[in-house]
Design a protein around this motif. Structure first.
Motif, PDB file in Angstrom:
ATOM      1  N   GLN A 356       0.835  -1.196   0.000  1.00 36.39           N
ATOM      2  CA  GLN A 356       0.000   0.000   0.000  1.00 36.39           C
ATOM      3  C   GLN A 356       0.875   1.254   0.000  1.00 36.39           C
ATOM      4  O   GLN A 356       0.587   2.234  -0.684  1.00 36.39           O
ATOM      5  N   ALA A 359       2.419   1.769  -3.558  1.00 38.08           N
ATOM      6  CA  ALA A 359       1.449   2.295  -4.520  1.00 38.08           C
ATOM      7  C   ALA A 359       1.205   3.788  -4.277  1.00 38.08           C
ATOM      8  O   ALA A 359       1.131   4.576  -5.223  1.00 38.08           O
ATOM      9  N   SER A 380       2.615   7.218   2.294  1.00 40.04           N
ATOM     10  CA  SER A 380       3.434   6.070   1.913  1.00 40.04           C
ATOM     11  C   SER A 380       4.431   5.732   3.012  1.00 40.04           C
ATOM     12  O   SER A 380       4.644   4.551   3.340  1.00 40.04           O
ATOM     13  N   ASN A 396      -4.927   5.666  -2.329  1.00 42.11           N
ATOM     14  CA  ASN A 396      -5.069   4.531  -3.238  1.00 42.11           C
ATOM     15  C   ASN A 396      -6.511   4.235  -3.630  1.00 42.11           C
ATOM     16  O   ASN A 396      -6.804   3.993  -4.803  1.00 42.11           O
ATOM     17  N   PRO A 402      -4.234   2.479  -7.975  1.00 47.98           N
ATOM     18  CA  PRO A 402      -3.130   2.156  -7.051  1.00 47.98           C
ATOM     19  C   PRO A 402      -3.529   1.079  -6.039  1.00 47.98           C
ATOM     20  O   PRO A 402      -2.685   0.248  -5.653  1.00 47.98           O
ATOM     21  N   ALA A 405      -3.316  -2.195  -7.809  1.00 47.68           N
ATOM     22  CA  ALA A 405      -1.902  -2.534  -7.981  1.00 47.68           C
ATOM     23  C   ALA A 405      -1.317  -3.098  -6.693  1.00 47.68           C
ATOM     24  O   ALA A 405      -0.540  -4.063  -6.711  1.00 47.68           O
ATOM     25  N   SER A 406      -1.698  -2.515  -5.556  1.00 45.97           N
ATOM     26  CA  SER A 406      -1.139  -2.952  -4.272  1.00 45.97           C
ATOM     27  C   SER A 406      -1.647  -4.332  -3.868  1.00 45.97           C
ATOM     28  O   SER A 406      -0.872  -5.162  -3.393  1.00 45.97           O
ATOM     29  N   PRO A 457       4.221  -2.948  -6.999  1.00 50.01           N
ATOM     30  CA  PRO A 457       3.119  -1.969  -6.928  1.00 50.01           C
ATOM     31  C   PRO A 457       3.468  -0.643  -7.597  1.00 50.01           C
ATOM     32  O   PRO A 457       2.591   0.000  -8.199  1.00 50.01           O
ATOM     33  N   THR A 461       1.261   0.597 -10.673  1.00 52.34           N
ATOM     34  CA  THR A 461       0.578   1.890 -10.543  1.00 52.34           C
ATOM     35  C   THR A 461       0.974   2.819 -11.668  1.00 52.34           C
ATOM     36  O   THR A 461       0.131   3.523 -12.245  1.00 52.34           O
TER      37      THR A 461
END
Length: 477
Positions: A356, A359, A380, A396, A402, A405-406, A457, A461
């Motif tokens: 997380q 991303a 982040s 995200n 995102p 992606a994570s 990620p 992303t």
């Protein structure tokens, strides 16, 4: 720091639906936490334009507005003055929010209320256990030998650290008893005593119960012909949870019906005696069987199909965070540690935290708006240190790709480390520092898992943002 712009706070109140739409409000380190009558009245487009607002999201019945550390305290003071609301504690706001939830949400909230207060002790124990692992486990710095074997003068130092670190897990029922009885409305002191009863040294230690049963050496009480095993519940979760509920209800009942002059002589002794007998006769044995079923089921799944178990848990964990259901797995992790001295779930959780964060970090490069860049960067870092909510809800989920992606990356990372059997000896340390909770023999495999969720990620992303170019330019500028 200078005082905040009052007009900006007025706009926040206006755009969340006005003061008549606000039932209760409090704040944490970075966010206003509001319970709203109708969240559909929130003007999200204009709220996002307020200079003080770095993001917002809804979770567990609360609408949370990200302000920033330090500033949020001043914003809250002005917010209280302008709305006329009284200051509320986090627990009061949670209670108001819970009234809007269904039975499952309320049940999850109860578990969260029990386990979150004891997390600082668990995190501390996990960190210290990591230091002990470095000193006492062989093969880390010397072939087939540990630091204390090569340098025996460090042995006493390492052993003291082990005693300090292991105490929270050895006496876990005491921590849970205190927190659970308090949550259920009883006296926390009685909860502590209940936990101590369940780990009394005169009882057969739970960690050696299987061997003692195989050898036929488990001690018993003879209660008028009924034999009851003298079994302790070290490291167990379910027995003390259910016993705490019973104790709290008896405590509350007696305090309501016993005259004040006699409460000291009646309430504690009766509540503990009744709960103690029920715990050893029924609650403990039944919940121990249930706990073993849960443990054996999870262990069996990861033994038979580790790639599937790791992929599914890695993919779903952050989704569970959105619903709040991830709190259920605190109890599961603790039960696994109590039963098997390790957990294979927590390492996957740590990778989910990192994914997380990665991303959100990618959005820092994709976004063009300064405010979004700032939120993406700070959230982040927070996720890499184990706190993912700002990244999930503030960044995200807001742009969706995102988040996808994570969770895809976390599923791949989770499958990889599960196939290699990576396990942790403790919980509470998430994100990048999570490697300290990993059994040292699995550090290499876990490091590769970390590399997966630090790179994949970000790449996904970045690629997804190209396919969502128009949407990205419109929303992230």
């Amino acid at each position: 720091m200078a005082s905040v712009n009052e007009e900006s706070v007025r706009k926040i109140i206006q755009y969340v639906g006005g003061k008549n739409n606000i039932k209760a409000g409090t704040h944490c380190v970075t966010r206003l936490r509001l319970v709203l009558d109708d969240e559909s009245k929130v003007d999200k487009e204009n709220l996002d334009k307020v200079d003080l607002v770095k993001g917002f999201f809804s979770a567990n019945g609360q609408f949370q507005v990200v302000i920033g550390q330090g500033t949020v305290d001043k914003v809250y003071d002005v917010f209280i003055r302008l709305t006329g609301l009284g200051e509320a504690t986090k627990q009061e706001v949670k209670d108001v929010a819970a009234e809007k939830g269904n039975w499952l949400q309320r049940g999850i909230k109860v578990l969260a209320d029990i386990f979150i207060p004891i997390l600082p002790a668990i995190v501390t124990a996990g960190l210290l256990m990591g230091i002990n692992n470095i000193l006492a486990n062989p093969g880390i710095f010397f072939k087939n030998q540990s630091i204390v074997q090569v340098y025996p003068q460090w042995d006493g130092f390492a052993n003291i650290i082990f005693v300090i670190a292991n105490a929270a897990f050895t006496f876990l029922p005491v921590l849970i008893g205190w927190s659970a009885v308090r949550r259920f409305g009883g006296s926390p002191l009685l909860g502590i005593v209940l936990g101590l009863i369940l780990v009394h040294p005169d009882l057969q230690n739970a960690y050696g119960l299987a061997q003692a049963r195989s050898e036929g050496t488990v001690p018993v009480w003879n209660l008028f012909g009924l034999e009851v095993e003298k079994v302790g519940y070290q490291g167990q979760v379910l027995p003390v949870l259910f016993a705490s509920y019973v104790l709290a209800k008896i405590d509350v009942f007696l305090r309501r019906h016993v005259p004040d002059n006699f409460q000291l002589l009646v309430v504690g002794p009766v509540a503990l005696l009744v709960t103690g007998f029920l715990a050893f006769l029924f609650i403990g044995p039944v919940t121990m069987i249930l706990a073993n079923w849960i443990t054996e089921g999870l262990v069996g799944l990861f033994d038979i199909a580790p790639i599937i178990g790791g992929a599914v848990y890695g993919f779903l964990y952050s989704i569970l965070v959105i619903t709040g259901m991830h709190h259920l797995f605190l109890a599961v992790d603790l039960q696994l540690i109590g039963s098997t001295n390790s957990t294979f779930l927590w390492p996957i959780l740590a990778l989910c935290n990192i994914a997380q964060g990665t991303a959100a970090f990618a959005i820092f490069f994709v976004a063009r708006q300064a405010k979004m860049k700032g939120l993406a960067l700070t959230s982040s870092i927070s996720a890499w240190l184990g706190v993912t909510e700002p990244a999930i809800f503030g960044v995200n989920l807001r742009y969706r790709y995102p988040f996808f992606a994570s969770i895809i990356s976390a599923g791949i990372g989770g499958a990889f480390i599960s196939v290699l059997g990576v396990k942790a000896t403790s919980i509470g340390i998430g994100g990048l520092p999570g490697i300290l909770s990993i059994i040292p023999q699995y550090w290499g495999a876990f490091a590769i898992g970390m590399a997966i969720v630090l790179v994949l990620p970000f790449l996904l992303t970045w690629v997804f943002s190209k396919f969502s170019k128009k949407k990205t330019e419109a929303e992230l500028q």
